[in-house]
Design a protein around this motif. Structure first.
Motif, PDB file in Angstrom:
ATOM      1  N   VAL A  54      50.087  47.576  31.402  1.00 45.19           N
ATOM      2  CA  VAL A  54      51.078  48.146  32.326  1.00 45.19           C
ATOM      3  C   VAL A  54      50.348  49.137  33.230  1.00 45.19           C
ATOM      4  O   VAL A  54      49.532  49.934  32.757  1.00 45.19           O
ATOM      5  CB  VAL A  54      52.226  48.827  31.552  1.00 45.19           C
ATOM      6  CG1 VAL A  54      53.097  49.658  32.479  1.00 45.19           C
ATOM      7  CG2 VAL A  54      53.073  47.774  30.833  1.00 45.19           C
ATOM      8  N   VAL A  55      50.618  49.059  34.521  1.00 41.70           N
ATOM      9  CA  VAL A  55      49.983  49.969  35.491  1.00 41.70           C
ATOM     10  C   VAL A  55      51.052  50.636  36.359  1.00 41.70           C
ATOM     11  O   VAL A  55      52.244  50.392  36.181  1.00 41.70           O
ATOM     12  CB  VAL A  55      48.951  49.224  36.380  1.00 41.70           C
ATOM     13  CG1 VAL A  55      47.745  48.788  35.556  1.00 41.70           C
ATOM     14  CG2 VAL A  55      49.574  48.052  37.095  1.00 41.70           C
ATOM     15  N   THR A  59      50.847  46.790  43.348  1.00 46.31           N
ATOM     16  CA  THR A  59      49.767  46.789  44.336  1.00 46.31           C
ATOM     17  C   THR A  59      48.455  47.197  43.690  1.00 46.31           C
ATOM     18  O   THR A  59      47.419  46.543  43.898  1.00 46.31           O
ATOM     19  CB  THR A  59      50.130  47.736  45.505  1.00 46.31           C
ATOM     20  OG1 THR A  59      51.408  47.334  46.013  1.00 46.31           O
ATOM     21  CG2 THR A  59      49.118  47.673  46.613  1.00 46.31           C
ATOM     22  N   ILE A  60      48.493  48.251  42.878  1.00 47.15           N
ATOM     23  CA  ILE A  60      47.270  48.659  42.167  1.00 47.15           C
ATOM     24  C   ILE A  60      46.855  47.551  41.190  1.00 47.15           C
ATOM     25  O   ILE A  60      45.661  47.348  40.942  1.00 47.15           O
ATOM     26  CB  ILE A  60      47.449  50.035  41.467  1.00 47.15           C
ATOM     27  CG1 ILE A  60      46.100  50.708  41.224  1.00 47.15           C
ATOM     28  CG2 ILE A  60      48.160  49.942  40.155  1.00 47.15           C
ATOM     29  CD1 ILE A  60      45.541  51.416  42.402  1.00 47.15           C
ATOM     30  N   ALA A 191      52.000  45.201  36.109  1.00 47.07           N
ATOM     31  CA  ALA A 191      51.152  44.843  34.973  1.00 47.07           C
ATOM     32  C   ALA A 191      50.074  43.871  35.409  1.00 47.07           C
ATOM     33  O   ALA A 191      50.221  43.156  36.406  1.00 47.07           O
ATOM     34  CB  ALA A 191      51.972  44.251  33.838  1.00 47.07           C
ATOM     35  N   ILE A 192      48.973  43.888  34.634  1.00 51.39           N
ATOM     36  CA  ILE A 192      47.865  42.958  34.827  1.00 51.39           C
ATOM     37  C   ILE A 192      47.769  42.128  33.557  1.00 51.39           C
ATOM     38  O   ILE A 192      47.744  42.685  32.461  1.00 51.39           O
ATOM     39  CB  ILE A 192      46.543  43.721  35.075  1.00 51.39           C
ATOM     40  CG1 ILE A 192      46.728  44.758  36.185  1.00 51.39           C
ATOM     41  CG2 ILE A 192      45.414  42.753  35.406  1.00 51.39           C
ATOM     42  CD1 ILE A 192      45.523  45.657  36.400  1.00 51.39           C
ATOM     43  N   VAL A 193      47.731  40.806  33.738  1.00 48.87           N
ATOM     44  CA  VAL A 193      47.759  39.888  32.605  1.00 48.87           C
ATOM     45  C   VAL A 193      46.522  38.999  32.641  1.00 48.87           C
ATOM     46  O   VAL A 193      46.166  38.484  33.709  1.00 48.87           O
ATOM     47  CB  VAL A 193      49.031  39.010  32.688  1.00 48.87           C
ATOM     48  CG1 VAL A 193      49.017  37.941  31.610  1.00 48.87           C
ATOM     49  CG2 VAL A 193      50.293  39.865  32.607  1.00 48.87           C
ATOM     50  N   LYS A 225      47.426  54.323  35.580  1.00 48.08           N
ATOM     51  CA  LYS A 225      48.283  54.493  34.403  1.00 48.08           C
ATOM     52  C   LYS A 225      49.757  54.639  34.785  1.00 48.08           C
ATOM     53  O   LYS A 225      50.089  54.953  35.907  1.00 48.08           O
ATOM     54  CB  LYS A 225      47.853  55.752  33.639  1.00 48.08           C
ATOM     55  CG  LYS A 225      46.482  55.642  33.014  1.00 48.08           C
ATOM     56  CD  LYS A 225      46.090  56.913  32.295  1.00 48.08           C
ATOM     57  CE  LYS A 225      45.570  57.998  33.230  1.00 48.08           C
ATOM     58  NZ  LYS A 225      46.537  58.975  33.662  1.00 48.08           N
ATOM     59  N   ASN A 226      50.609  54.425  33.792  1.00 48.41           N
ATOM     60  CA  ASN A 226      52.036  54.683  33.995  1.00 48.41           C
ATOM     61  C   ASN A 226      52.561  55.580  32.881  1.00 48.41           C
ATOM     62  O   ASN A 226      51.908  55.756  31.861  1.00 48.41           O
ATOM     63  CB  ASN A 226      52.812  53.370  34.104  1.00 48.41           C
ATOM     64  CG  ASN A 226      54.001  53.508  35.048  1.00 48.41           C
ATOM     65  OD1 ASN A 226      54.537  54.605  35.222  1.00 48.41           O
ATOM     66  ND2 ASN A 226      54.410  52.424  35.662  1.00 48.41           N
ATOM     67  N   SER A 227      53.748  56.172  33.093  1.00 48.90           N
ATOM     68  CA  SER A 227      54.209  57.249  32.210  1.00 48.90           C
ATOM     69  C   SER A 227      55.188  56.772  31.139  1.00 48.90           C
ATOM     70  O   SER A 227      55.712  55.664  31.200  1.00 48.90           O
ATOM     71  CB  SER A 227      54.900  58.327  33.044  1.00 48.90           C
ATOM     72  OG  SER A 227      56.239  57.941  33.302  1.00 48.90           O
TER      73      SER A 227
END
Ligand SMILES: *Cc1c(COP(=O)(O)O)cnc(C)c1O
Length: 359
Positions: A54-55, A59-60, A191-193, A225-227
């Motif tokens: 999870v990001v 876009t990131i 997210a990146i998978v 990162k995400n919160s």
């Protein structure tokens, strides 16, 4: 009552508060906290994928994916998408080379990809546009033959399956957006998978400043990162995502039924073998003039569809002299109709009545 293109799904405040209490109890607000980890585990299970990070946004996710795969120089991509698909490639110092789309599915045309390959090509970025899978089998063959990594921007494709397995299993990396307007959301997020262990290690480092531990930096990274607060929203929405998709199917079927007799309204073809997520309801009209008249008629009745996606991305101000006639033509004639969990059948009747009068 105004009807917008979309309206974010909100869980009950009581449910959200249950997770907030955990945050207050843990005193842990961000940096791969317990709720974020729980969300990642549950998403991996729900989506049927090996690695998922999870990001902070979709876009990131695209930018990290392009870095992790070493994309530079020329990257072949689709001109028919949201601007972030192109801008992220440019932001990573790559030159987007547009391969036109297929007129029926609106996804990148594999034959056009092959035409655009040069010694400078370093990768392919496709988009499962509106949740409709790209021609992943042909693209896989191209990727193997020319040794080019593939990213799929799957921002629209949450929960989509192709031939019985998650569409996110195709390509080297798939990216998701969990923005508030998407079918599944964490307010802001993405997210990146990947199924590749080595890539997963790289991505996990890049998301966190390239730091393996606070005192050991082993790569150039960024803050992706995400919160815990975003994760909490995600956990609440994930509980409901099955019923969200079911409801959207009912609404799309109702649109289909009421528009069935209007043969000037054309719908993109969903690829055979797809278990669809009903993330958007695009219609393609005979001309831009008809589209603009219809849009005006709908706006007059307080209904606000969106021109997803206009303009074609090869026409962006920072792109020079590239043509994509199919994408340019479709983008002038395509309109997404309102579609969201709280939309009612009577809203849809109101919308389709205006469409039938106007056309
Ligand atoms: C929404 C979207 C993105 C960007 O996601 P963000 O989370 O808003 O950064 C990228 N690509 C497509 C196709 C999208 O629809």
């Amino acid at each position: 009552m105004k009807i917008s293109i979309t309206k974010s799904f909100l869980p009950s405040q009581k449910e959200y508060n249950r997770y907030l209490s955990k945050i207050w109890k843990n005193g842990w607000l961000t940096n791969n906290g317990p709720l974020l980890k729980e969300l990642e585990e549950r998403l991996k299970k729900y989506l049927g994928v090996k690695h998922l990070f999870v990001v902070s946004n979709g876009t990131i996710a695209l930018q990290i994916a392009a870095r992790a795969l070493g994309m530079k120089n020329e990257v072949i991509t689709t001109p028919f998408s949201f601007v972030a698909t192109t801008s992220s490639v440019v932001w990573e110092n790559c030159k987007p080379i547009f391969a036109d789309i297929s007129p029926d599915t609106l996804t990148i045309n594999p034959d056009k990809i092959v035409e655009k390959i040069t010694p400078r090509t370093t990768g392919i970025v496709g988009v499962h546009v509106y949740g409709n899978p790209c021609d992943v089998e042909k693209i896989k063959k191209i990727s193997k033959k020319y040794n080019l990594p593939v990213i799929y921007d799957a921002a629209h494709a949450f929960g989509v399956k192709y031939k019985g397995k998650s569409i996110l299993n195709y390509g080297d990396i798939s990216t998701l957006s969990f923005h508030a307007t998407k079918l599944f959301h964490t307010v802001e997020g993405g997210a990146i998978v990947t199924n590749d262990d080595e890539l997963a290690r790289k991505i996990s480092l890049m998301r966190n400043f390239g730091q393996e531990t606070p005192e050991k930096c082993t790569a150039v990274g960024i803050n992706g990162k995400n919160s815990e607060f975003h994760a909490a929203m995600g956990l609440c929405v994930l509980d409901k995502v099955g019923s969200i998709i079911k409801k959207r199917k009912v609404l799309c079927d109702f649109y289909d039924k009421l528009l069935a007799k209007k043969d000037v309204v054309v719908r993109p073809k969903i690829r055979i073998g797809t278990s669809y997520n009903y993330s958007y309801y695009p219609i393609v009209l005979p001309s831009e003039k008809i589209l603009l008249n219809l849009q005006q008629a709908l706006n007059k009745r307080d209904i606000f569809p969106r021109r997803y996606f206009f303009p074609s991305l090869n026409k962006l101000c920072y792109i020079k002299n590239q043509s994509a006639p199919v994408s340019e033509d479709i983008s002038r004639r395509v309109l997404c109709l309102p579609l969201y969990y709280d939309l009612s059948k009577s809203d849809i009747r109101k919308i389709t009545d205006v469409i039938c009068e106007s056309l």
